[in-house]
Design an enzyme around this catalytic site. Structure first.
Site, PDB file in Angstrom:
ATOM      1  N   HIS A 121      49.743  45.009  49.835  1.00 53.79           N
ATOM      2  CA  HIS A 121      50.011  46.514  50.583  1.00 53.79           C
ATOM      3  C   HIS A 121      51.353  45.769  51.974  1.00 53.79           C
ATOM      4  O   HIS A 121      51.477  46.831  51.607  1.00 53.79           O
ATOM      5  CB  HIS A 121      48.826  47.295  50.952  1.00 53.79           C
ATOM      6  CG  HIS A 121      47.990  47.493  49.448  1.00 53.79           C
ATOM      7  ND1 HIS A 121      48.521  48.262  48.131  1.00 53.79           N
ATOM      8  CD2 HIS A 121      46.972  47.243  49.572  1.00 53.79           C
ATOM      9  CE1 HIS A 121      47.418  48.252  47.326  1.00 53.79           C
ATOM     10  NE2 HIS A 121      46.513  47.935  48.407  1.00 53.79           N
ATOM     11  N   HIS A 155      44.181  47.977  42.928  1.00 53.61           N
ATOM     12  CA  HIS A 155      44.896  48.879  43.723  1.00 53.61           C
ATOM     13  C   HIS A 155      46.538  48.187  43.182  1.00 53.61           C
ATOM     14  O   HIS A 155      46.407  46.176  43.192  1.00 53.61           O
ATOM     15  CB  HIS A 155      45.605  48.326  45.366  1.00 53.61           C
ATOM     16  CG  HIS A 155      43.820  49.375  45.583  1.00 53.61           C
ATOM     17  ND1 HIS A 155      42.770  48.713  45.717  1.00 53.61           N
ATOM     18  CD2 HIS A 155      43.372  50.494  45.505  1.00 53.61           C
ATOM     19  CE1 HIS A 155      41.910  49.711  46.301  1.00 53.61           C
ATOM     20  NE2 HIS A 155      41.990  50.640  46.179  1.00 53.61           N
TER      21      HIS A 155
END
Ligand SMILES: [Zn+2]
Length: 334
Positions: A121, A155
């Site tokens: 991320h 994710h």
């Protein structure tokens, strides 16, 4: 596999991304006997110049300074730092670079890097979602060739996507739960310079859906790209018992993805693949999924035939998952 006690105590607060993710994995590996047959490589701290391959100087300095202040601080959305952060985060990146070096030098066939914090991320100038530095992105730049990144974390790897969005020399293929985290990332329309391939999947996709995605998207995308090296952002938070996602994948789903990736590496780039632990927060399931991945990479006999947790999961390819994969095939022009 890389194990380093210097990271054990880092960010030991009640939180999903906790030291037990690694210590329990290590205990299971020990009991399963795999540590006797694996080569263990010590991690090293990544140099600032190496972090700068994927990150701005101001982001690196912000993480260093926050760590030096010593208290628990927010470094970005859902990303914290504390006293041991600077060392742990550089060991995670440097550990991956060390594994990459060993595989490039043909001293190891492939490698699984078991470090924390995760990285996918983190963008060039932003910590996010438990991630401070994007280890896989740094490694892709460090390799300097045609690198394919396969990201199966539940994710979306928005940081990795952003870093390589305009770079056709790095293929980024992400399988993730549709519209989970971060919101707005990982859609079919986000294709970058043509080397971003997103496969947003519906909740409950399961092992067969992931197998279908590998067969229909990952394998053809990698064959079209012809990488020199494959990196995997392996988040085991698609596991059926993981509360961070709802994807119903079992140990055998992860074993199959690791086996297929290994076969693709053998076919396309001399077997060169390094798998880096990203997410995965079920302290019961993560160690089992990690072991299945390592057994696949090392060509070891599986320790079991069915997921030991015996969870209630889909056993066939669902129509919604099939449609999602078929749409990704079309969007990627495969
Ligand atoms: Zn994740």
């Amino acid at each position: 596999m890389l194990v380093d006690s210097r990271v054990r105590g880092w960010l030991d607060v009640p939180h999903a991304e906790r030291p037990e993710r690694l210590t329990r994995t290590y205990q299971l590996f020990e009991r399963a006997g795999v540590l006797d047959v694996l080569t263990r490589v010590p991690a090293r701290e990544a140099r600032v110049a190496e972090l700068e391959l994927a990150h701005t100087a101001s982001h690196i300095e912000a993480v260093r300074a926050a760590s030096a202040r010593g208290g628990l601080e927010w470094a970005g959305p859902e990303a914290r730092t504390s006293a041991g952060t600077w060392t742990a985060a550089r060991l995670a990146v440097g550990g991956l670079l060390e594994a990459v070096d060993h595989v490039v030098a043909a001293e190891l066939d492939n490698a699984f890097v078991c470090c924390r914090p995760p990285g996918h991320h983190a963008s060039a100038d932003q910590a996010m979602g438990f991630c401070l530095f994007n280890a896989v992105a740094v490694a892709a730049r460090y390799l300097q060739g045609r690198v394919a990144i396969v990201d199966w974390d539940v994710h979306h790897g928005n940081g990795t996507q952003e870093i390589f969005y305009a770079d056709p020399s790095v293929l980024f293929v992400s399988l993730h739960q549709d519209d989970l985290y971060p919101k707005g990332f990982g859609t079919l329309e986000q294709r970058g310079a043509g080397s971003t391939v997103n496969v947003p999947l519906p909740a409950g996709t399961g092992d067969d859906g992931y197998r279908y995605a590998f067969e229909q998207v990952v394998a053809p995308a990698l064959r079209r790209f012809r990488p020199d090296f494959i990196l995997v952002s392996a988040g085991q938070d698609a596991a059926a018992s993981d509360t961070h996602g709802r994807m119903s994948v079992t140990t055998e789903g992860f074993r199959a993805m690791a086996s297929e990736t290994k076969l693709l590496a053998e076919e396309l780039c001399g077997g060169r693949v390094v798998v880096f632990l990203e997410g995965g927060y079920s302290l019961d399931h993560l160690p089992l999924c990690n072991l299945a991945i390592v057994e696949a990479l090392a060509g070891l006999t599986p320790s079991w035939e069915r997921d030991p947790l015996e969870l209630d999961v889909p056993t066939v390819l669902g129509e919604a998952a099939k449609q999602a994969v078929d749409a990704a095939v079309l969007a990627a022009g495969l």
